[in-house]
Motif scaffolding. Sequence first.
Motif, PDB file in Angstrom:
ATOM      1  N   ILE A 618     -43.412  21.079  44.326  1.00 22.43           N
ATOM      2  CA  ILE A 618     -42.150  21.054  45.061  1.00 22.43           C
ATOM      3  C   ILE A 618     -41.192  20.172  44.267  1.00 22.43           C
ATOM      4  O   ILE A 618     -41.431  18.974  44.101  1.00 22.43           O
ATOM      5  N   LYS A 619     -40.147  20.759  43.766  1.00 21.32           N
ATOM      6  CA  LYS A 619     -39.226  20.015  42.912  1.00 21.32           C
ATOM      7  C   LYS A 619     -38.354  19.095  43.748  1.00 21.32           C
ATOM      8  O   LYS A 619     -37.656  19.550  44.670  1.00 21.32           O
ATOM      9  N   PRO A 620     -38.368  17.786  43.458  1.00 21.30           N
ATOM     10  CA  PRO A 620     -37.515  16.856  44.211  1.00 21.30           C
ATOM     11  C   PRO A 620     -36.043  17.084  43.891  1.00 21.30           C
ATOM     12  O   PRO A 620     -35.698  17.521  42.787  1.00 21.30           O
ATOM     13  N   ASP A 621     -35.190  16.799  44.861  1.00 16.35           N
ATOM     14  CA  ASP A 621     -33.754  16.936  44.646  1.00 16.35           C
ATOM     15  C   ASP A 621     -33.077  15.579  44.827  1.00 16.35           C
ATOM     16  O   ASP A 621     -33.751  14.547  44.908  1.00 16.35           O
ATOM     17  N   HIS A 622     -31.779  15.564  44.901  1.00 21.53           N
ATOM     18  CA  HIS A 622     -31.045  14.309  45.039  1.00 21.53           C
ATOM     19  C   HIS A 622     -31.433  13.574  46.319  1.00 21.53           C
ATOM     20  O   HIS A 622     -31.533  12.345  46.339  1.00 21.53           O
ATOM     21  N   GLY A 623     -31.648  14.343  47.398  1.00 22.95           N
ATOM     22  CA  GLY A 623     -32.037  13.707  48.662  1.00 22.95           C
ATOM     23  C   GLY A 623     -33.376  12.991  48.551  1.00 22.95           C
ATOM     24  O   GLY A 623     -33.567  11.923  49.147  1.00 22.95           O
ATOM     25  N   THR A 624     -34.292  13.597  47.812  1.00 22.63           N
ATOM     26  CA  THR A 624     -35.607  12.969  47.615  1.00 22.63           C
ATOM     27  C   THR A 624     -35.453  11.601  46.961  1.00 22.63           C
ATOM     28  O   THR A 624     -36.024  10.603  47.426  1.00 22.63           O
ATOM     29  N   PHE A 625     -34.688  11.530  45.889  1.00 26.08           N
ATOM     30  CA  PHE A 625     -34.550  10.275  45.160  1.00 26.08           C
ATOM     31  C   PHE A 625     -33.706   9.265  45.937  1.00 26.08           C
ATOM     32  O   PHE A 625     -33.898   8.052  45.779  1.00 26.08           O
ATOM     33  N   THR A 626     -32.809   9.730  46.766  1.00 28.03           N
ATOM     34  CA  THR A 626     -32.081   8.791  47.637  1.00 28.03           C
ATOM     35  C   THR A 626     -33.055   8.070  48.560  1.00 28.03           C
ATOM     36  O   THR A 626     -32.969   6.839  48.740  1.00 28.03           O
ATOM     37  N   SER A 627     -33.992   8.819  49.149  1.00 29.45           N
ATOM     38  CA  SER A 627     -34.990   8.206  50.032  1.00 29.45           C
ATOM     39  C   SER A 627     -35.866   7.223  49.255  1.00 29.45           C
ATOM     40  O   SER A 627     -36.134   6.101  49.723  1.00 29.45           O
ATOM     41  N   ILE A 646     -34.793   6.597  36.413  1.00 32.80           N
ATOM     42  CA  ILE A 646     -34.879   7.186  35.070  1.00 32.80           C
ATOM     43  C   ILE A 646     -35.588   8.544  35.126  1.00 32.80           C
ATOM     44  O   ILE A 646     -35.194   9.504  34.455  1.00 32.80           O
ATOM     45  N   SER A 647     -36.650   8.629  35.947  1.00 35.95           N
ATOM     46  CA  SER A 647     -37.386   9.894  36.094  1.00 35.95           C
ATOM     47  C   SER A 647     -36.487  10.997  36.624  1.00 35.95           C
ATOM     48  O   SER A 647     -36.608  12.169  36.229  1.00 35.95           O
ATOM     49  N   MET A 648     -35.612  10.627  37.505  1.00 37.87           N
ATOM     50  CA  MET A 648     -34.674  11.599  38.083  1.00 37.87           C
ATOM     51  C   MET A 648     -33.879  12.304  36.989  1.00 37.87           C
ATOM     52  O   MET A 648     -33.704  13.532  37.015  1.00 37.87           O
ATOM     53  N   MET A 649     -33.431  11.530  35.995  1.00 38.47           N
ATOM     54  CA  MET A 649     -32.619  12.106  34.924  1.00 38.47           C
ATOM     55  C   MET A 649     -33.467  12.788  33.859  1.00 38.47           C
ATOM     56  O   MET A 649     -33.164  13.898  33.421  1.00 38.47           O
ATOM     57  N   GLU A 650     -34.549  12.126  33.432  1.00 34.14           N
ATOM     58  CA  GLU A 650     -35.317  12.619  32.296  1.00 34.14           C
ATOM     59  C   GLU A 650     -36.311  13.715  32.676  1.00 34.14           C
ATOM     60  O   GLU A 650     -36.488  14.689  31.931  1.00 34.14           O
ATOM     61  N   ASP A 651     -36.995  13.553  33.815  1.00 34.98           N
ATOM     62  CA  ASP A 651     -38.044  14.509  34.194  1.00 34.98           C
ATOM     63  C   ASP A 651     -37.511  15.713  34.972  1.00 34.98           C
ATOM     64  O   ASP A 651     -38.103  16.800  34.905  1.00 34.98           O
ATOM     65  N   ASN A 653     -33.944  16.439  35.278  1.00 33.11           N
ATOM     66  CA  ASN A 653     -32.614  16.849  34.823  1.00 33.11           C
ATOM     67  C   ASN A 653     -31.588  16.809  35.961  1.00 33.11           C
ATOM     68  O   ASN A 653     -30.728  17.694  36.093  1.00 33.11           O
ATOM     69  N   LEU A 654     -31.685  15.776  36.791  1.00 36.28           N
ATOM     70  CA  LEU A 654     -30.745  15.590  37.896  1.00 36.28           C
ATOM     71  C   LEU A 654     -29.775  14.470  37.543  1.00 36.28           C
ATOM     72  O   LEU A 654     -30.187  13.336  37.307  1.00 36.28           O
ATOM     73  N   GLU A 655     -28.505  14.777  37.491  1.00 33.86           N
ATOM     74  CA  GLU A 655     -27.496  13.768  37.209  1.00 33.86           C
ATOM     75  C   GLU A 655     -27.278  12.937  38.474  1.00 33.86           C
ATOM     76  O   GLU A 655     -26.972  13.482  39.535  1.00 33.86           O
TER      77      GLU A 655
END
Length: 815
Positions: A618-627, A646-651, A653-655
């Motif tokens: 299940i690919k995490p999105d912006h909401g996932t990383f906000t939590s 860092i994982s959000m951007m590198e793994d 590809n979420l700006e």
Amino acid sequence: MEIMRSHWLPWNSHCSSHKLVSVPYKVTLRNLEKTTFISCSLQNNATSLRLAENPSEKSTYSRGLLTTKSVMDVSKVNRIIKECTEDGFFEDAIRVYLDFIECGFPVEEFRFFPCLIKAFGGLHDVNKGKQIHGHLLKFGFLQDIFVKNSLLGMYWKCGAAEDAVDMFERMEKRDSVSWNTMISGFCQSGEYVKSLVMFRRMITECGGSYHNRVACLAALSSCASIKCSIHGLEIHGFLVKNGLDSDEFLVSGLIEMYMKCGDIKNAENVFERIRDNELVGRNMVVWNVMILGYVSNECLSLALELFVEMLKLGISPDSSTVVAVLVLCSQLLDLAVGKQIHGLILSLGLDDDVRVGTALMEMYFKCGDPETSLQIFKRSQNYNLVMWGSVMLNCAQNGYPNEALQFFSEFMLDCGFPDPVILLAALRACSFLSLKPRGMAIHGFAIKMGFDSDVFVGGALVDFYGKCGDMEYAQQVFHGLSTRDLVSWNALISGFAQNKCADEALKAFRDMQSKKIKPNTVTMACILSVCTHLSVMILCKEVHCYLLRHWFETNALVNNSLISAYAKCGDIRSSWTVFEKLPVRNEVTWNSILLGFGMHGCTDEMFATFEKMKKINIKPDHGTFTSLLSTCSHSGKVDAGWKYFISMMEDYNLEPRVEQYTCMVDLLGRAGYLNQAYDLIMSMPCSPDDRIWGSLLASCKNHGNTKLAEVAANHIFELDPSSVGYRVLLTNLYEDSGNLNEVFRVRTEMKQMGLKKQPGCSWIEVSNSMHIFVAGDYSHDQSEDIYATIESLSLEMKRVGYVPHIQAASNKYWA
């Protein structure tokens, strides 16, 4: 009798008892003045007829086809009436017949009444239809079965089902056309059960002598409309028995009926039986119905396979085929296949078809390529209302509201008169942007066009005013609707929920139920958001029980809302129970439980759940990383926070967006890394808002950094000059540092600007009862006991070593 050209009167001797009804068209016959009345005798039939002066755009008379008696003959009259009727100039056709009578020809010589009756049916006016019926009855032409059948058809076209039934029952002799007209008439008017009853009656009374394609198609269509596969099977058996099951039209009707009834297996059986038939098996319509049936039943892979097989067999698709396949691509969100279909459309030369162009736009929008969709629209040479409405609505729903309003302006300049769908799209765009003045202008236009009573436009208006925060006007529009459907009620409830009017939302929900309007998943999601806002456990449980009783518990939207509601109400165990019982979980489901764990400080459970989420792809999105980042912030896990950021951007590809940057600034600020937090804000690719500066200001207050706090405060007051909470926070910082002059300055500014801090409010649920408290409030009936308990707890805290933070300097200064 007299024929008077301006108004219609009945073809019977009781004409004096009927009011004149205006019919718009103009007559200038044989150079007579427009006001001249022409009289002639129709034997003893006392009848008056007046024709209005406004002609059809193509007047029969302007063609010079019928001007003098010397060139008139019965065959020419029939040809002209037939041409006028086929071209849709029904009033001209009737006028030709009147001229025929005026020129002295006996009525008995005219033998083409079925065509004339069709012209009367084209007017869709039963009162005028009864005139020709009476005229024919008077002169004894109702013995002709063709005339009777034409009158039956006319009554159905005029929507006069009772008159059609009455005439049918009085017919001494009926043929297959009579039965077909009745069966089809009931079907087309939405009386599907009556259509099937009439079909059964035909079989019973006439046996197999009158079985034909028209009656069977109408009966199959009725079965499909009411999803009655049992009667459909009976009709199928009747067709097999009478050797009609290989008719290409009836094969299509059978497949469509089974597909609409959800009986895919029988539809496939019918299709397989005719595949080897050279004539039927290669009929494009049959393949189209089969593909569309698969799509409508969400058998998308089967539909695609059948389309590929169709191409392999060399059967060239038409516009209906590619529209069905484009819908398939839209549902699959398969842009790659959609692009291949686009190439096929270009090679077949179907790109100029408006339906195909609209379906292409829809496909690109839904598959995430709005730029190509807009290019298709701009390059199109054939626009219609559907295409305009589609591009506006898709722009409004897919994050392009400004473009939607731009298209609306272009449409108004080019076309001028929108339909309800176009107004709906424009209102959706205004709702998204909260453009109240523009939306009110569109509202005024809807009133002017008479569309404000349309249930869809009305629902969009309620939603628009709710999004703009004007619930008073939203209620006014809602109560002004003559018909309120589920969408309208949902818009009202959603508006109340979004504007924190919890009690009003719950009352609207109860009122909706009292009106026998059954809620759907959107309704229940709104009510659960109210539970989340109120944080009332008993209310949340009541709604959950309602969901279980009404079979909503399997819906993803409702369950996601339920997980969030339980977490906000303080019951993370119930949130986890709901989550574990779900057979299917999407990204929002995982985000909801992660947010719930973070809210309750269950960091270990949250991180473990995130790892499970990754394992099942299940690919995490912006909401996932906000939590995740918010939880790291509240638990002080700086290293973990940086790892996820860092994982959000590198793994993945979420700006990062403002929300994720705000979490990181809060994380660094709470840990005391104020300079790093400030540097992170300044390095953001997006513009920081007042919330991110407010997070830094709060951290500066906690760590006593006055200089950086002033920098953050200046940014906040530039973005939001009327901010109260952040000014109070800055004042508290100055008080802590003993800078009383700055305290006085800030408070003076607040007074001059008329800014006042709203008193804090909290509530607690005890034994299923709500207890609400406001700062400095003594209205609670147990306030003396409450404050005595607070004093006791304060003394106990001091006894164990707690030193309270007392702003003595401030108190002395303001005394």
